[in-house]
Design a protein around this motif. Structure first.
Motif, short mmCIF file in Angstrom:
data_model
loop_
_atom_site.label_atom_id
_atom_site.label_comp_id
_atom_site.label_asym_id
_atom_site.label_seq_id
_atom_site.Cartn_x
_atom_site.Cartn_y
_atom_site.Cartn_z
N ARG A 88 10.31 -14.06 4.34
CA ARG A 88 10.11 -13.29 5.56
C ARG A 88 10.06 -11.79 5.28
O ARG A 88 10.86 -11.26 4.50
CB ARG A 88 11.23 -13.57 6.56
N GLY A 89 9.09 -11.13 5.89
CA GLY A 89 9.00 -9.68 5.84
C GLY A 89 8.99 -9.10 7.24
O GLY A 89 8.53 -9.76 8.19
N GLY A 112 8.71 -0.86 5.07
CA GLY A 112 9.36 -2.16 5.06
C GLY A 112 10.37 -2.24 3.95
O GLY A 112 10.61 -1.28 3.21
N GLY A 113 10.95 -3.40 3.81
CA GLY A 113 11.97 -3.61 2.79
C GLY A 113 12.69 -4.93 2.97
O GLY A 113 13.75 -5.14 2.39
N ILE A 114 12.10 -5.81 3.79
CA ILE A 114 12.72 -7.11 4.04
C ILE A 114 11.93 -8.18 3.28
O ILE A 114 10.72 -8.30 3.43
CB ILE A 114 12.71 -7.46 5.54
N GLY A 138 6.00 -11.19 9.05
CA GLY A 138 5.10 -12.08 8.34
C GLY A 138 5.90 -13.00 7.45
O GLY A 138 6.96 -12.62 6.94
N LEU A 139 5.42 -14.22 7.29
CA LEU A 139 6.07 -15.19 6.43
C LEU A 139 5.22 -15.35 5.17
O LEU A 139 4.25 -16.11 5.15
CB LEU A 139 6.25 -16.53 7.15
N TRP A 182 -0.28 -9.02 8.67
CA TRP A 182 0.95 -8.23 8.63
C TRP A 182 1.16 -7.53 7.30
O TRP A 182 2.14 -6.81 7.13
CB TRP A 182 2.15 -9.12 8.94
N ALA A 183 0.26 -7.71 6.37
CA ALA A 183 0.43 -7.11 5.04
C ALA A 183 0.32 -5.60 5.11
O ALA A 183 -0.20 -5.03 6.07
CB ALA A 183 -0.63 -7.65 4.09
N GLY A 184 0.74 -4.92 4.02
CA GLY A 184 0.75 -3.46 3.96
C GLY A 184 -0.61 -2.81 4.18
O GLY A 184 -0.79 -2.10 5.15
N ALA A 185 -1.56 -2.97 3.39
CA ALA A 185 -1.46 -3.61 2.09
C ALA A 185 -1.93 -2.58 1.06
O ALA A 185 -3.02 -2.04 1.20
CB ALA A 185 -2.35 -4.84 2.04
N HIS A 186 -1.09 -2.31 0.08
CA HIS A 186 -1.52 -1.41 -0.98
C HIS A 186 -1.66 -2.21 -2.27
O HIS A 186 -1.22 -3.35 -2.35
CB HIS A 186 -0.55 -0.24 -1.17
#
Length: 377
Positions: free
Chosen positions: A215-216, A253-255, A310-311, A56-60
């Motif tokens: 949590r995201g 995102g932003g959570i 994702g946690l 679930w990562a971005g990921a950058h």
């Protein structure tokens, strides 16, 4: 795999197959002189699940080392960036994974990221007329986004191709990885490396209550016209990010809520994220909409291709990078190296923390004094 002269090959069991576990297993394997087995209940080949955060990562790669002194001192993020930057070159080893792009870090929280970001290519501060609403300062540079499903499966394939072994099993206690009772594991491993993420809170023998979920909730938008990334960190603690992917999607995102175990997307979180990222990048809306009027979050809803949760494995005190001897039986002690608690920085610090874990492993197996402060707060 290279073997070290005049030394018997040692059996190492790595617990966990997220980005940290895979990177650590490969780093140990590459050193030579080790047979490495990964044991986990979830692997990158599985469907996405709340139990496996790395998918679930971005990921950058935008280091947040200011919040964790260890990452600056050991330069974990920088080492990881240099390795991934090389991998992201055109024609690199991971096809369909990396996208190099311009990224701008906007802030109004008083933090100055220069200390931990000034090594990024083309790093500079931005002028006031370049700021987005809510920002008081900004810095821009070149970085990359990677696509986790491709990258994680590439890591797994690399590990297996170089002679690694995987075992699918859910451990109840760390001693089960030491006592030879699980098919596929070595009967008498020389050491255990625990890259267990959030599982460190529950795995018997570790049960680290300093570990907690952050949590995201992420949303992938189909917006191939956006080729740059932005983040905004506000004085009130709010935080929004957007990052383009090689797929043509933009992840937003932003959570980040501590101790929230809710496993599926919430509608209120979706609306909160969409409103936040639209404020810092109205260009996310379709070009024809943006050309005619100010877009709303309703203009983004039709672009949604995926949502997920994702946690992140947070930990009070930061990443646990240390080693200790574990009593596997009344007659046997086995060294355990811990490498978990990366929160939302698993990809950014993966290779750097793997290097520290390898150093701890080698020092321990050599009979040296355990440096339990190496890489820790």
């Amino acid at each position: 795999m290279m073997q070290r002269d005049n030394e018997a090959t040692k059996d190492i069991v790595v617990i966990g197959a997220g980005v940290v576990g895979l990177s650590t297993a490969i780093r140990i394997q590459k050193k030579g002189g080790y047979r490495v087995t990964i044991i986990a209940d979830t692997f990158p080949t599985d469907q996405k699940t709340i139990r496996y955060t790395s998918h679930w990562a971005g990921a950058h790669h935008v280091s947040g080392a200011f919040s964790d002194k260890r990452q600056r001192v050991s330069e974990m993020d920088k080492e990881t960036f240099e390795i991934m930057w090389k991998d992201s070159e055109h024609g690199g080893p991971v096809q369909g994974c990396f996208l190099r792009h311009n990224h701008t870090e906007f802030r109004s929280d008083g933090a100055d990221p220069t200390e931990w970001l000034d090594y990024m290519p083309e790093f500079r501060s931005v002028s006031n007329n370049e700021l987005v609403p809510g920002a008081t300062h900004g810095w821009t540079f070149t970085t990359f986004t990677l696509y986790p499903p491709v990258y994680l499966n590439w890591l797994l394939n690399r590990f297996l191709t170089d002679g690694g072994t995987i075992v699918r099993s859910q451990l109840q206690h760390i001693s089960q990885a030491m006592q030879g009772g699980i098919s596929g594991l070595p009967q008498k491993p020389d050491a255990i490396v625990a890259c267990v993420g959030l599982g460190a809170r529950f795995l018997g023998g570790i049960e680290d209550k300093e570990v907690y979920p952050v949590r995201g909730q992420t949303i992938a938008l189909r917006a191939p016209w956006v080729k740059y990334g932005r983040t905004l960190s506000c004085a009130d603690g709010s935080y929004f990010y957007m990052m383009p992917r090689v797929t043509g999607d933009v992840l937003v995102g932003g959570i980040r809520v501590a101790n929230d175990w809710f496993p599926v997307p919430r509608e209120q979180d979706r609306n909160y994220v969409l409103a936040g990222v639209l404020a810092i990048c109205p260009e996310l809306a379709p070009p024809e909409v943006h050309a005619e009027r100010m877009p709303t979050i309703d203009d983004l809803r039709s672009l949604i291709v995926e949502e997920g949760c994702g946690l992140r494995p947070g930990r009070k005190g930061g990443i646990r990078l240390e080693a200790e001897w574990f009593e596997a039986s009344p007659q046997t002690k086995i060294p355990v190296v811990y490498n978990y608690g990366h929160a939302g920085m698993g990809f950014q610090s993966s290779w750097g923390s793997a290097s520290i874990a390898l150093d701890l492993l080698e020092e321990t197996l050599a009979g040296g004094k355990l440096d339990t402060n190496k890489g820790t707060n």
